[in-house]
Design a protein around this motif. Structure first.
Motif, PDB file in Angstrom:
ATOM      1  N   PRO A 202       0.842  -1.202   0.000  1.00 48.97           N
ATOM      2  CA  PRO A 202       0.000   0.000   0.000  1.00 48.97           C
ATOM      3  C   PRO A 202       0.874   1.247   0.000  1.00 48.97           C
ATOM      4  CG  PRO A 202      -0.722  -1.585   1.648  1.00 48.97           C
ATOM      5  CD  PRO A 202       0.592  -2.079   1.146  1.00 48.97           C
ATOM      6  N   PRO A 203       0.429   2.297  -0.672  1.00 48.67           N
ATOM      7  CA  PRO A 203      -0.873   2.463  -1.344  1.00 48.67           C
ATOM      8  C   PRO A 203      -0.806   2.206  -2.843  1.00 48.67           C
ATOM      9  CG  PRO A 203       0.169   4.601  -1.117  1.00 48.67           C
ATOM     10  CD  PRO A 203       1.167   3.592  -0.592  1.00 48.67           C
TER      11      PRO A 203
ATOM     12  N   VAL B  71      -9.359  -6.000  -0.896  1.00 48.62           N
ATOM     13  CA  VAL B  71      -8.039  -5.458  -1.232  1.00 48.62           C
ATOM     14  C   VAL B  71      -7.884  -4.045  -0.674  1.00 48.62           C
ATOM     15  CG1 VAL B  71      -6.509  -4.821  -3.137  1.00 48.62           C
ATOM     16  CG2 VAL B  71      -7.869  -6.925  -3.284  1.00 48.62           C
ATOM     17  N   ALA B  72      -8.928  -3.226  -0.796  1.00 47.02           N
ATOM     18  CA  ALA B  72      -8.860  -1.860  -0.271  1.00 47.02           C
ATOM     19  C   ALA B  72      -8.676  -1.854   1.242  1.00 47.02           C
ATOM     20  CB  ALA B  72     -10.118  -1.090  -0.649  1.00 47.02           C
ATOM     21  N   GLY B  73      -9.212  -2.874   1.917  1.00 49.43           N
ATOM     22  CA  GLY B  73      -9.071  -2.971   3.366  1.00 49.43           C
ATOM     23  C   GLY B  73      -7.635  -3.123   3.820  1.00 49.43           C
ATOM     24  N   ARG B  74      -6.765  -3.484   2.903  1.00 45.21           N
ATOM     25  CA  ARG B  74      -5.341  -3.601   3.228  1.00 45.21           C
ATOM     26  C   ARG B  74      -4.579  -2.322   2.919  1.00 45.21           C
ATOM     27  NH1 ARG B  74      -2.526  -9.270   3.230  1.00 45.21           N
ATOM     28  NH2 ARG B  74      -4.117 -10.390   4.400  1.00 45.21           N
ATOM     29  N   GLY B  75      -5.291  -1.277   2.507  1.00 45.08           N
ATOM     30  CA  GLY B  75      -4.653   0.010   2.283  1.00 45.08           C
ATOM     31  C   GLY B  75      -4.310   0.317   0.841  1.00 45.08           C
ATOM     32  N   PHE B  76      -4.657  -0.569  -0.087  1.00 44.08           N
ATOM     33  CA  PHE B  76      -4.385  -0.298  -1.495  1.00 44.08           C
ATOM     34  C   PHE B  76      -5.409   0.692  -2.061  1.00 44.08           C
ATOM     35  CE2 PHE B  76      -2.318  -4.364  -0.744  1.00 44.08           C
ATOM     36  CZ  PHE B  76      -1.106  -4.199  -1.387  1.00 44.08           C
TER      37      PHE B  76
ATOM     38  N   ASP C 103      -3.560   4.817 -19.616  1.00 41.03           N
ATOM     39  CA  ASP C 103      -2.348   4.031 -19.854  1.00 41.03           C
ATOM     40  C   ASP C 103      -1.444   4.100 -18.623  1.00 41.03           C
ATOM     41  OD1 ASP C 103      -3.397   3.850 -22.380  1.00 41.03           O
ATOM     42  OD2 ASP C 103      -1.726   4.860 -23.398  1.00 41.03           O
ATOM     43  N   GLY C 104      -0.889   2.961 -18.234  1.00 44.57           N
ATOM     44  CA  GLY C 104       0.085   2.919 -17.144  1.00 44.57           C
ATOM     45  C   GLY C 104      -0.410   3.507 -15.848  1.00 44.57           C
ATOM     46  N   SER C 105      -1.678   3.291 -15.524  1.00 42.15           N
ATOM     47  CA  SER C 105      -2.262   3.963 -14.364  1.00 42.15           C
ATOM     48  C   SER C 105      -2.401   3.082 -13.136  1.00 42.15           C
ATOM     49  CB  SER C 105      -3.643   4.524 -14.732  1.00 42.15           C
ATOM     50  OG  SER C 105      -4.526   3.481 -15.131  1.00 42.15           O
ATOM     51  N   VAL C 106      -2.108   1.773 -13.244  1.00 41.52           N
ATOM     52  CA  VAL C 106      -2.249   0.881 -12.089  1.00 41.52           C
ATOM     53  C   VAL C 106      -1.025  -0.010 -11.954  1.00 41.52           C
ATOM     54  CG1 VAL C 106      -4.773   0.886 -12.194  1.00 41.52           C
ATOM     55  CG2 VAL C 106      -3.505  -0.909 -13.381  1.00 41.52           C
ATOM     56  N   ASP C 107      -0.791  -0.456 -10.729  1.00 41.84           N
ATOM     57  CA  ASP C 107       0.359  -1.314 -10.424  1.00 41.84           C
ATOM     58  C   ASP C 107       0.003  -2.791 -10.405  1.00 41.84           C
ATOM     59  OD1 ASP C 107       2.113   0.987  -9.815  1.00 41.84           O
ATOM     60  OD2 ASP C 107       0.708   1.265  -8.152  1.00 41.84           O
TER      61      ASP C 107
END
Length: 246
Positions: free
Chosen positions: A38-39, A56-61, A96-100
């Motif tokens: 995260p994040p 998944v968001a609950g883990r801080g992502f 484009d290229g916006s997420v990990d």
């Protein structure tokens, strides 16, 4: 066969209430496999009612859930936990290229694998991690009777695409590398109402059962035969793959 993007419209509320979540061990494994912390930005594609997005968001992502079905997105937006956007696996609407990391929970078998991977490649940053996972039914006397009931009543049960075949297609796809597979135990206790709701959250029940009343009577008989203390244990195998895209 109807458009997969519309198959769950009539079951959105039941899906939200009765489908299982995913084990924390799965999330630990994804964290370990990808090395992401995260994040980091995550696109949860085919998010449906947001079960996996919230987890998944609950883990801080920083999670964006994407789904083409507005009926499914409605309870996701009420429950919150992430941003939710209308979009498909091949046209997410993300930059484009916006997420990990791209996650897909209980949905990849509805997707066109090559076209979907091309879209994921577009929206991902380097190193381009994806994670796909499914809750598959486990084995028990109760679930064996449940399976026989579905085969007897649903004309769609045996003809729809299955996750196992899609998992093999992903692993064989061009550009997929550094793949890791894992499996985790999962379960959900259901009372009689819950079992009926769980069954009718399945598209092959909604659209494949010609006589829902007869199906429900037979399902209640299965429940009564196997229940203990007013519940049955619905066992799952959570199967998962993490992989990178060239």
């Amino acid at each position: 066969m109807m458009d997969p993007r519309e198959r769950f419209s009539a079951a959105a509320d039941l899906y939200h209430r009765y489908r299982p979540s995913y084990p924390e061990a799965l999330l630990d494994w994804i964290d370990e496999s990808t090395g992401l912390r995260p994040p980091a930005r995550v696109a949860d594609v085919g998010c449906g009612t947001g079960i996996s997005s919230r987890l998944v968001a609950g883990r801080g992502f920083d999670v964006t859930g994407v789904d083409p079905n507005e009926a499914m997105l409605a309870p996701a937006r009420v429950a919150g936990g992430a941003r939710y956007l209308g979009g498909s696996a091949t046209a997410t609407g993300l930059a484009d290229g916006s997420v990990d990391l791209v996650t897909v929970a209980q949905a990849f078998h509805w997707f066109d694998v090559p076209a979907t991977l091309a879209e994921f490649r577009r929206i991902l940053t380097v190193p381009g991690w994806c994670a796909a996972f499914w809750n598959l039914r486990g084995s028990s006397p109760f679930l064996e009777d449940y399976d026989r009931l579905l085969r007897a009543h649903s004309t769609e049960y045996e003809v729809l695409l299955k996750p196992e075949a899609t998992l093999r297609d992903i692993l064989r796809a061009d550009g997929v590398f550094d793949a890791r597979e894992a499996e985790f135990a999962n379960a959900k206790l259901l009372d009689r109402e819950g079992l009926l709701g769980r069954a009718h959250s399945s598209s092959y029940v909604i659209h494949g059962v010609a006589d829902p009343a007869a199906f429900d009577r037979a399902l209640v008989e299965v429940f009564d035969r196997h229940q203990s203390g007013g519940t049955v244990e619905f066992l799952y195998r959570t199967v998962a793959v993490c992989f990178r895209l060239r």
